[in-house]
Design an enzyme around this catalytic site. Structure first.
Site, PDB file in Angstrom:
ATOM      1  N   HIS A  19       0.849  -1.206   0.000  1.00 24.82           N
ATOM      2  CA  HIS A  19       0.000   0.000   0.000  1.00 24.82           C
ATOM      3  C   HIS A  19       0.880   1.251   0.000  1.00 24.82           C
ATOM      4  CE1 HIS A  19      -3.182  -2.556   2.272  1.00 24.82           C
ATOM      5  NE2 HIS A  19      -3.657  -2.357   1.064  1.00 24.82           N
ATOM      6  N   LYS A  43     -16.069  -7.120   4.665  1.00 27.64           N
ATOM      7  CA  LYS A  43     -15.054  -8.172   4.741  1.00 27.64           C
ATOM      8  C   LYS A  43     -15.029  -8.930   6.067  1.00 27.64           C
ATOM      9  CE  LYS A  43     -11.540  -7.006   1.363  1.00 27.64           C
ATOM     10  NZ  LYS A  43     -10.170  -6.541   1.150  1.00 27.64           N
ATOM     11  N   ARG A  93      -1.761  -5.970  -8.593  1.00 28.63           N
ATOM     12  CA  ARG A  93      -0.553  -6.756  -8.323  1.00 28.63           C
ATOM     13  C   ARG A  93      -0.351  -7.833  -9.374  1.00 28.63           C
ATOM     14  NH1 ARG A  93      -2.839  -7.921  -2.473  1.00 28.63           N
ATOM     15  NH2 ARG A  93      -4.584  -8.157  -3.892  1.00 28.63           N
ATOM     16  N   SER A 131      -3.068  -7.646   2.801  1.00 31.44           N
ATOM     17  CA  SER A 131      -3.374  -7.534   4.237  1.00 31.44           C
ATOM     18  C   SER A 131      -3.823  -8.888   4.773  1.00 31.44           C
ATOM     19  CB  SER A 131      -4.485  -6.508   4.461  1.00 31.44           C
ATOM     20  OG  SER A 131      -4.087  -5.246   3.998  1.00 31.44           O
TER      21      SER A 131
HETATM   22  O1  PNS Z   1      -8.956  -2.731   0.059  1.00 26.72           O
HETATM   23  P1  PNS Z   1     -10.178  -3.250  -0.640  1.00 26.72           P
HETATM   24  O2  PNS Z   1     -11.001  -4.042   0.355  1.00 26.72           O
HETATM   25  O3  PNS Z   1      -9.856  -4.021  -1.866  1.00 26.72           O
HETATM   26  O4  PNS Z   1     -11.074  -1.978  -1.077  1.00 26.72           O
HETATM   27  C1  PNS Z   1     -12.336  -2.126  -1.676  1.00 26.72           C
HETATM   28  C2  PNS Z   1     -13.050  -0.760  -1.807  1.00 26.72           C
HETATM   29  C3  PNS Z   1     -13.132  -0.071  -0.470  1.00 26.72           C
HETATM   30  C4  PNS Z   1     -12.286   0.111  -2.780  1.00 26.72           C
HETATM   31  C5  PNS Z   1     -14.494  -1.021  -2.372  1.00 26.72           C
HETATM   32  O5  PNS Z   1     -15.089  -2.045  -1.632  1.00 26.72           O
HETATM   33  C6  PNS Z   1     -15.382   0.216  -2.374  1.00 26.72           C
HETATM   34  O6  PNS Z   1     -15.115   1.167  -3.049  1.00 26.72           O
HETATM   35  N1  PNS Z   1     -16.451   0.174  -1.558  1.00 26.72           N
HETATM   36  C7  PNS Z   1     -17.382   1.256  -1.420  1.00 26.72           C
HETATM   37  C8  PNS Z   1     -18.768   0.889  -1.950  1.00 26.72           C
HETATM   38  C9  PNS Z   1     -18.903   1.211  -3.414  1.00 26.72           C
HETATM   39  O7  PNS Z   1     -18.663   2.302  -3.876  1.00 26.72           O
HETATM   40  N2  PNS Z   1     -19.287   0.189  -4.220  1.00 26.72           N
HETATM   41  C10 PNS Z   1     -19.506   0.346  -5.627  1.00 26.72           C
HETATM   42  C11 PNS Z   1     -18.227   0.148  -6.420  1.00 26.72           C
HETATM   43  S1  PNS Z   1     -18.140  -1.489  -7.031  1.00 26.72           S
END
Ligand code: PNS
Length: 167
Positions: A19, A43, A93, A131
């Site tokens: 990150h 999650k 990645r 993570s």
């Molecule tokens: O670190 P992560 O868990 O891969 O991050 C995922 C994240 C936070 C980027 C994604 O889950 C997100 O943007 N969630 C907010 C809800 C949202 O906007 N959903 C619609 C987009 S698919």
């Protein structure tokens, strides 16, 4: 003047060197980068609370002049709009990340056609770091000290003392 503000969203449970590598790369490309922690993640139970993750990210990004840390709930596109951000930064990645990331990027574009998603690759040495793996390996007594910042390492040790005994 034309400035670009981007959001780097994620769960960051916990922050890894992968990150941080992406934050460093992103901060060189955009004028301002907002690292945004999702508060209502689906999650499951996180290892670190949102305030703990904010603290760790704030500390770890202190040396960057153009990086700030925030939290958000709900849709990313709504948060980005409220922040006047024009882009979302995400790390890729491996090919396996691509499908999910493309889906999210396209959904976000559908929700807000003005918001662009920027994909960047972390350094090769972090391509396997996540993570989830860091937590799992540490819990089983494995050495993850080169994969997370020192301040995260200390918090991991404090949070999971049993892992130290396993070593
Ligand atoms: O670190 P992560 O868990 O891969 O991050 C995922 C994240 C936070 C980027 C994604 O889950 C997100 O943007 N969630 C907010 C809800 C949202 O906007 N959903 C619609 C987009 S698919």
């Amino acid at each position: 003047m034309h400035t670009v503000k981007a959001i780097y969203p994620g769960t960051f449970d916990p922050l890894t060197n992968g990150h941080l590598d992406l934050i460093a790369r992103g901060s060189k490309i955009v004028d301002h980068l907002v690292v945004a922690i999702l508060r209502n993640s689906e999650k499951g139970t996180p290892l670190f609370t949102v305030p703990e993750r904010v603290e760790m990210l704030t500390e770890a990004t202190r040396s960057f002049g153009n990086v700030s840390v925030a939290t958000f709930n709900g849709l990313l596109v709504d948060f980005a709009r409220a922040q006047n951000a024009r882009a979302v930064l995400r790390g890729i990645r491996a090919i396996s990340d691509y499908e999910y990331e493309l889906q999210m990027a396209m959904m976000n574009r559908k929700l807000d056609p003005e918001l662009e998603t920027l994909f960047m690759m972390p350094a090769e040495k972090y391509t396997y770091v996540s993570s989830r793996l860091v937590k799992g390996v540490f819990q089983l007594g494995g050495d993850v000290s080169s994969l997370v910042p020192q301040l995260v390492m200390e918090r991991l040790k404090a949070r999971i003392p049993a892992a130290q005994e396993a070593r």
